[in-house]
Design an enzyme around this catalytic site. Structure first.
Site, PDB file in Angstrom:
ATOM      1  N   CYS A   1     -74.832  10.251 -54.363  1.00 44.17           N
ATOM      2  CA  CYS A   1     -74.913   9.269 -53.279  1.00 44.17           C
ATOM      3  C   CYS A   1     -73.921   9.613 -52.177  1.00 44.17           C
ATOM      4  O   CYS A   1     -72.724   9.337 -52.303  1.00 44.17           O
ATOM      5  CB  CYS A   1     -74.653   7.860 -53.815  1.00 44.17           C
ATOM      6  SG  CYS A   1     -74.756   6.581 -52.539  1.00 44.17           S
TER       7      CYS A   1
ATOM      8  N   CYS B   1     -72.243   6.546 -50.617  1.00 51.00           N
ATOM      9  CA  CYS B   1     -71.205   5.977 -51.482  1.00 51.00           C
ATOM     10  C   CYS B   1     -69.924   6.807 -51.435  1.00 51.00           C
ATOM     11  O   CYS B   1     -68.818   6.253 -51.381  1.00 51.00           O
ATOM     12  CB  CYS B   1     -71.686   5.911 -52.934  1.00 51.00           C
ATOM     13  SG  CYS B   1     -73.288   5.128 -53.176  1.00 51.00           S
ATOM     14  N   ASP B   2     -70.044   8.126 -51.492  1.00 45.71           N
ATOM     15  CA  ASP B   2     -68.890   8.984 -51.763  1.00 45.71           C
ATOM     16  C   ASP B   2     -68.516   9.952 -50.650  1.00 45.71           C
ATOM     17  O   ASP B   2     -67.495  10.636 -50.737  1.00 45.71           O
ATOM     18  CB  ASP B   2     -69.141   9.775 -53.051  1.00 45.71           C
ATOM     19  CG  ASP B   2     -69.353   8.865 -54.254  1.00 45.71           C
ATOM     20  OD1 ASP B   2     -68.681   7.822 -54.308  1.00 45.71           O
ATOM     21  OD2 ASP B   2     -70.188   9.197 -55.114  1.00 45.71           O
TER      22      ASP B   2
END
Length: 319
Positions: free
Chosen positions: A136, A139-140
């Site tokens: 992701c 997300c990261d």
């Protein structure tokens, strides 16, 4: 086979399932939640979560899911270990089989079984998951700002995530297995015209390098049979997700990829009294905060459905 009755049954945990449980329990619906194969969902394999509201210093994924679980339990949710192995939505109440040995007859069912990222299935990927390997970018990606990263995939998702990373990272290598992409023309054009995205055609991942964190990737060119190494600090896999919805195939409307279709603006499925939330029905956003929001929607929809059922029953009794 043992049979048990339930008012609201929630299948699956994670942000969607636990949020649905919190709302259902506070509404006095006495929900039972089965955590599924991966209690807490994908966040349990995510280290730092910095984009969920309410955690100004960030939080570890597993800790966040423990917080969600404790909050659901505080209001009386019956949280159990177990996996839904079958369903029967042809009659009411709905029947859900748990671990092949218990049938739950539920007045309302909330599906929050999530989706699983597709992986390359190489040992180094598993070893370094959460240590530079991610599925992701949204997300990261922030953790790799102004660094060099690589992303694997040739579809729209890979192009979207490469574009997102290009705004944060110094350099983005895009590993595409063939000499063409599956992505739409507009998405291909976007990555091809982004200066810090370099597309490596006919390229496969031979090995992700590093011991305690990602330090590079060894690439295999399947046209020339050459191998070479790229120094990177982040490795993103964007080859798709598979919703965990196989047991519902015979009963619920789904798209071609297996995501449950819901009535727009609601969590309602084509089966009355069955609701879907989180990544089992969301292939666009796939974020913890949107999953939690849809879990809230599912609980509210279930509450209204059960209230209407009670009124129908009362009218029949009084007539």
């Amino acid at each position: 086979m043992t049979t048990e009755k339930a008012n609201v049954l929630i299948i699956g945990s994670g942000p969607a399932g636990y949020t649905a449980a919190i709302y259902a329990a506070r509404a006095g619906l006495k929900p039972i939640l089965y955590q599924g194969q991966q209690p807490g969902g994908q966040l349990t394999i995510t280290n730092d979560v910095e984009n969920y509201p309410g955690y100004p210093e960030g939080v570890m994924g597993p800790q966040m899911m423990m917080d969600f679980q404790k909050q659901a339990e505080r209001f009386g949710t019956d949280i159990r270990h177990g996996l839904a192995t079958g369903v029967d939505f042809t009659s009411y109440p709905h029947k859900v089989t748990i671990d092949d040995n218990l049938v739950i007859e539920a007045n309302a069912v909330i599906i929050s079984t999530g989706a699983s990222a597709k992986w390359l299935n190489i040992p180094s990927e598993e070893k370094l998951n959460g240590k530079g390997v991610s599925a992701c970018a949204v997300c990261d990606g922030f953790f790799f700002r102004q660094q060099d990263v690589a992303i694997v995939g040739g579809g729209d998702t890979a192009c979207e995530e490469a574009s997102y990373l290009s705004k944060i990272c110094k350099k983005v290598y895009m590993l595409v297995r063939k000499d063409e992409m599956r992505a739409s023309k507009i998405m291909q054009s976007r990555v091809l015209n982004t200066p810090n995205i370099e597309i490596l055609w006919n390229s496969e991942t031979d090995e992700i390098l590093g011991e305690d964190e990602v330090t590079g990737v060894r690439v295999f060119n399947n046209k020339t049979n050459e191998k070479y190494e790229l120094p990177i600090s982040g490795f993103f896999v964007a080859i798709g997700h598979k919703p965990n919805t196989d047991i519902f195939t015979d009963y619920l409307d789904m798209d071609d990829a297996g995501y449950v279709r819901t009535v727009p603006g609601t969590s309602k499925t084509n089966v009355e009294g069955v609701f879907a939330c989180g990544d089992a029905q969301d292939k666009i956003y796939r974020q913890a905060v949107t999953a939690a929001g849809s879990g809230c929607m599912a609980a509210l929809d279930a509450e209204r459905f059960l209230s209407a059922k009670e009124m129908e029953l009362a009218e029949v009794t009084n007539s």
